[in-house]
Design a protein around this motif. Structure first.
Motif, mmCIF file in Angstrom:
data_model
loop_
_atom_site.group_PDB
_atom_site.id
_atom_site.type_symbol
_atom_site.label_atom_id
_atom_site.label_comp_id
_atom_site.label_asym_id
_atom_site.label_seq_id
_atom_site.Cartn_x
_atom_site.Cartn_y
_atom_site.Cartn_z
ATOM 1 N N ARG A 116 2.355 1.826 -3.383
ATOM 2 C CA ARG A 116 1.340 2.298 -4.305
ATOM 3 C C ARG A 116 1.086 3.701 -4.066
ATOM 4 O O ARG A 116 1.068 4.710 -5.146
ATOM 5 C CB ARG A 116 0.149 1.506 -4.102
ATOM 6 C CG ARG A 116 -1.082 1.934 -4.865
ATOM 7 C CD ARG A 116 -0.951 1.829 -6.500
ATOM 8 N NE ARG A 116 -2.023 2.406 -7.310
ATOM 9 C CZ ARG A 116 -1.920 3.601 -7.983
ATOM 10 N NH1 ARG A 116 -0.959 4.199 -7.660
ATOM 11 N NH2 ARG A 116 -2.919 4.103 -8.615
ATOM 12 N N LEU A 117 1.271 4.177 -2.949
ATOM 13 C CA LEU A 117 0.940 5.676 -2.537
ATOM 14 C C LEU A 117 2.168 6.463 -2.949
ATOM 15 O O LEU A 117 1.984 7.629 -3.374
ATOM 16 C CB LEU A 117 0.647 5.789 -1.020
ATOM 17 C CG LEU A 117 -0.866 5.110 -0.733
ATOM 18 C CD1 LEU A 117 -0.897 5.000 0.818
ATOM 19 C CD2 LEU A 117 -2.068 6.091 -1.264
ATOM 20 N N ALA A 118 3.519 5.709 -2.813
ATOM 21 C CA ALA A 118 4.431 6.817 -3.077
ATOM 22 C C ALA A 118 4.424 7.066 -4.666
ATOM 23 O O ALA A 118 5.406 7.868 -5.049
ATOM 24 C CB ALA A 118 5.793 5.743 -2.749
ATOM 25 N N GLY A 128 0.734 -1.139 0.003
ATOM 26 C CA GLY A 128 -0.089 0.036 -0.126
ATOM 27 C C GLY A 128 0.888 1.233 0.036
ATOM 28 O O GLY A 128 0.634 2.129 -0.650
ATOM 29 N N ARG A 129 2.057 1.235 0.826
ATOM 30 C CA ARG A 129 2.766 2.355 0.933
ATOM 31 C C ARG A 129 3.405 2.748 -0.653
ATOM 32 O O ARG A 129 3.687 3.796 -0.835
ATOM 33 C CB ARG A 129 3.896 2.304 2.111
ATOM 34 C CG ARG A 129 3.100 2.401 3.433
ATOM 35 C CD ARG A 129 3.923 2.840 4.404
ATOM 36 N NE ARG A 129 5.170 2.086 4.421
ATOM 37 C CZ ARG A 129 5.112 0.917 5.545
ATOM 38 N NH1 ARG A 129 4.109 0.491 6.177
ATOM 39 N NH2 ARG A 129 6.221 -0.036 5.558
ATOM 40 N N VAL A 170 2.079 8.054 -6.516
ATOM 41 C CA VAL A 170 1.237 9.189 -6.912
ATOM 42 C C VAL A 170 2.066 10.267 -7.199
ATOM 43 O O VAL A 170 2.928 10.852 -6.698
ATOM 44 C CB VAL A 170 0.228 9.332 -5.898
ATOM 45 C CG1 VAL A 170 -0.760 10.471 -6.043
ATOM 46 C CG2 VAL A 170 -0.530 8.182 -5.409
ATOM 47 N N ASP A 171 1.593 10.853 -8.576
ATOM 48 C CA ASP A 171 2.417 11.871 -9.059
ATOM 49 C C ASP A 171 1.517 13.055 -9.449
ATOM 50 O O ASP A 171 1.861 13.941 -9.928
ATOM 51 C CB ASP A 171 3.145 11.583 -10.215
ATOM 52 C CG ASP A 171 2.183 11.002 -11.478
ATOM 53 O OD1 ASP A 171 1.012 10.915 -11.299
ATOM 54 O OD2 ASP A 171 2.646 10.566 -12.398
#
Lengths: 146, 61
Positions: A129-131, A126-127, A133-134
């Motif tokens: 995937r979130l990292a 999850g982390r 995000v652009d």
């Protein structure tokens, strides 16, 4: 008299002991026309008593509009969670609008511990995937004080 | 989630104190999550599905 029961105070002390860096709660408030500001201040005042890593920084919403704009705060009471990393203040981009009573208080405690260097509740996947995000993302989570 | 990405800002909004916001986003039950004023997620979801729903507009496709 404390708003937090003695047994809960001890639990919170234990939970906060996980923190490795200082956390500042920017408390946006105003003197007039804000009933829940007083309630919020009362709740927040309890936290520095339970951990020397927690500080409350009061921001006057009326007199410091540029601070409010900087943190995207357009109403009070509001709380912005910041932390210190290598001597520098950093914004966690976690905000609370309204008094953090009921379950919101649990969320606030979790946010403080996370900003203070505690373990994330998210999975490594999850982390990751979130990292990735652009683009800017604003999330509003609506809750009620139960 | 905000802590995991510099792009994400998260607001916890107390719905009864901000009825105007609750009305604007038609909050009829909690928790309700609104992402970039467009995506609505009702209730609590497991982490994976929650993240995918929240990011569906930002996946760059």
């Amino acid at each position: 008299m404390s708003l937090i029961a003695p047994a809960d105070q001890q639990k919170l002390r234990d939970a906060f002991s996980e923190m490795t860096r200082p956390v500042h709660l920017l408390f946006f408030t105003q003197a007039l026309g804000c009933e829940t500001c007083v309630q919020t201040r009362g709740i927040l005042d309890e936290l520095p008593l339970l951990s020397d890593k927690i500080a409350i920084d009061e921001v006057n919403f009326v007199l410091e509009p540029d601070q409010a704009a900087k943190y995207g705060v357009d109403r009070v009471p509001a709380i912005a969670v910041e932390y210190e990393d290598a001597g520098e203040r950093r914004d966690s981009r976690i905000r609370f609008l309204g008094a953090p009573s009921g379950y919101e208080f649990v969320s606030l405690v979790r946010a403080v511990i996370l900003a203070g260097g505690g373990e994330s509740m998210l999975s490594p996947a999850g982390r990751a995937r979130l990292a990735s995000v652009d683009k800017p993302v604003t999330m509003q989570v609506f809750t009620t004080p139960t | 989630m905000a802590f995991a990405s510099p792009q994400i800002t998260a607001y916890a909004v107390e719905a009864t104190e901000y009825p105007d916001l609750a009305r604007k986003y038609q909050v009829s039950g909690v928790p309700k999550t609104v992402v970039n004023d467009q995506v609505e997620i009702m209730g609590a979801l497991p982490e994976g599905p929650f993240i995918e729903q929240a990011l569906q507009l930002t996946s760059g496709k």
